[in-house]
Design a protein around this motif. Structure first.
Motif, PDB file in Angstrom:
ATOM      1  N   ASP A 113       0.835  -1.202   0.000  1.00  0.00           N
ATOM      2  CA  ASP A 113       0.000   0.000   0.000  1.00  0.00           C
ATOM      3  C   ASP A 113       0.871   1.253   0.000  1.00  0.00           C
ATOM      4  OD1 ASP A 113      -2.242  -1.628   0.114  1.00  0.00           O
ATOM      5  OD2 ASP A 113      -2.314  -1.563   2.304  1.00  0.00           O
TER       6      ASP A 113
ATOM      7  N   GLY B  66      -8.223  10.027   1.174  1.00  0.00           N
ATOM      8  CA  GLY B  66      -8.778   8.737   0.774  1.00  0.00           C
ATOM      9  C   GLY B  66      -8.517   7.658   1.803  1.00  0.00           C
TER      10      GLY B  66
ATOM     11  N   SER C 127     -10.764   8.340   4.781  1.00  0.00           N
ATOM     12  CA  SER C 127     -12.136   7.948   4.418  1.00  0.00           C
ATOM     13  C   SER C 127     -12.310   6.435   4.462  1.00  0.00           C
ATOM     14  CB  SER C 127     -12.486   8.458   3.021  1.00  0.00           C
ATOM     15  OG  SER C 127     -12.404   9.853   2.984  1.00  0.00           O
ATOM     16  N   THR C 128     -11.305   5.713   3.973  1.00  0.00           N
ATOM     17  CA  THR C 128     -11.358   4.256   4.024  1.00  0.00           C
ATOM     18  C   THR C 128     -11.379   3.766   5.465  1.00  0.00           C
ATOM     19  OG1 THR C 128     -10.169   4.108   1.925  1.00  0.00           O
ATOM     20  CG2 THR C 128     -10.196   2.136   3.295  1.00  0.00           C
TER      21      THR C 128
ATOM     22  N   LEU D 196     -14.845   4.317   6.859  1.00  0.00           N
ATOM     23  CA  LEU D 196     -15.751   3.284   6.348  1.00  0.00           C
ATOM     24  C   LEU D 196     -15.490   1.947   7.024  1.00  0.00           C
ATOM     25  CD1 LEU D 196     -15.832   4.094   2.535  1.00  0.00           C
ATOM     26  CD2 LEU D 196     -17.685   4.369   4.187  1.00  0.00           C
TER      27      LEU D 196
ATOM     28  N   LEU E 244     -11.695  -3.887   4.329  1.00  0.00           N
ATOM     29  CA  LEU E 244     -11.811  -3.107   3.105  1.00  0.00           C
ATOM     30  C   LEU E 244     -10.414  -2.929   2.504  1.00  0.00           C
ATOM     31  CD1 LEU E 244     -14.154  -0.238   4.327  1.00  0.00           C
ATOM     32  CD2 LEU E 244     -14.780  -2.123   2.838  1.00  0.00           C
TER      33      LEU E 244
ATOM     34  N   PRO F 278      -7.854   1.164  -3.437  1.00  0.00           N
ATOM     35  CA  PRO F 278      -8.679   1.722  -4.526  1.00  0.00           C
ATOM     36  C   PRO F 278      -9.128   3.166  -4.329  1.00  0.00           C
ATOM     37  CG  PRO F 278      -9.421  -0.477  -3.996  1.00  0.00           C
ATOM     38  CD  PRO F 278      -8.408  -0.105  -2.968  1.00  0.00           C
ATOM     39  N   PHE F 279      -9.732   3.490  -3.204  1.00  0.00           N
ATOM     40  CA  PHE F 279     -10.272   4.832  -3.014  1.00  0.00           C
ATOM     41  C   PHE F 279      -9.146   5.864  -2.920  1.00  0.00           C
ATOM     42  CE2 PHE F 279     -12.606   8.086  -0.438  1.00  0.00           C
ATOM     43  CZ  PHE F 279     -13.471   8.453  -1.448  1.00  0.00           C
ATOM     44  N   SER F 280      -8.093   5.540  -2.197  1.00  0.00           N
ATOM     45  CA  SER F 280      -6.971   6.475  -2.045  1.00  0.00           C
ATOM     46  C   SER F 280      -6.267   6.725  -3.365  1.00  0.00           C
ATOM     47  CB  SER F 280      -5.964   5.927  -1.031  1.00  0.00           C
ATOM     48  OG  SER F 280      -6.558   5.804   0.221  1.00  0.00           O
TER      49      SER F 280
ATOM     50  N   LEU G 203      -7.490   6.251  -6.392  1.00  0.00           N
ATOM     51  CA  LEU G 203      -8.396   6.943  -7.311  1.00  0.00           C
ATOM     52  C   LEU G 203      -8.395   8.444  -7.029  1.00  0.00           C
ATOM     53  CD1 LEU G 203     -10.552   6.767  -9.551  1.00  0.00           C
ATOM     54  CD2 LEU G 203     -12.237   6.593  -7.736  1.00  0.00           C
ATOM     55  N   LEU G 204      -8.526   8.816  -5.761  1.00  0.00           N
ATOM     56  CA  LEU G 204      -8.480  10.241  -5.411  1.00  0.00           C
ATOM     57  C   LEU G 204      -7.119  10.847  -5.746  1.00  0.00           C
ATOM     58  CD1 LEU G 204     -10.336  10.627  -2.007  1.00  0.00           C
ATOM     59  CD2 LEU G 204     -10.941  11.621  -4.188  1.00  0.00           C
TER      60      LEU G 204
END
Length: 94
Positions: free
Chosen positions: A15, A44, A47-48, A51, A59, A63-65, A67-68
């Protein structure tokens, strides 16, 4: 008896490698682009983690980090940076 490791959030080395590569690529262009990309990745990741605390199940962190980070890299490089250069060239300050 055995010691039990508490359940905790764990991020793999992969990561951080992906995050670092994206920020390093942005830093090759400009410091402002690198800062925008880094802040987007941190947002991101936070936020992950939020969530993760809401849904209470595993999770993926990338992906979210990413993508942002990629979206903000593109926006900063092709929108923000030309704007800053135009303002500083014309000596127009807000």
């Amino acid at each position: 008896h055995r010691h039990r490791v508490p359940d905790a959030v764990k991020l793999g080395l992969g990561d951080f490698i992906f995050y670092s590569v994206l920020v390093a690529r942005a830093a090759m262009y400009d410091l402002n682009v690198a800062l925008a990309t880094m802040l987007a990745i941190i947002f991101g990741l936070v936020s992950t983690l939020l969530l993760l605390s809401i849904y209470r199940k595993a999770l993926p962190a990338l992906p979210f980090s990413l993508l942002l980070g990629i979206v903000f890299y593109v926006l900063a490089r092709f929108c923000l940076d030309p704007f800053v250069v135009a303002i500083s060239t014309n000596m127009l300050y807000l």
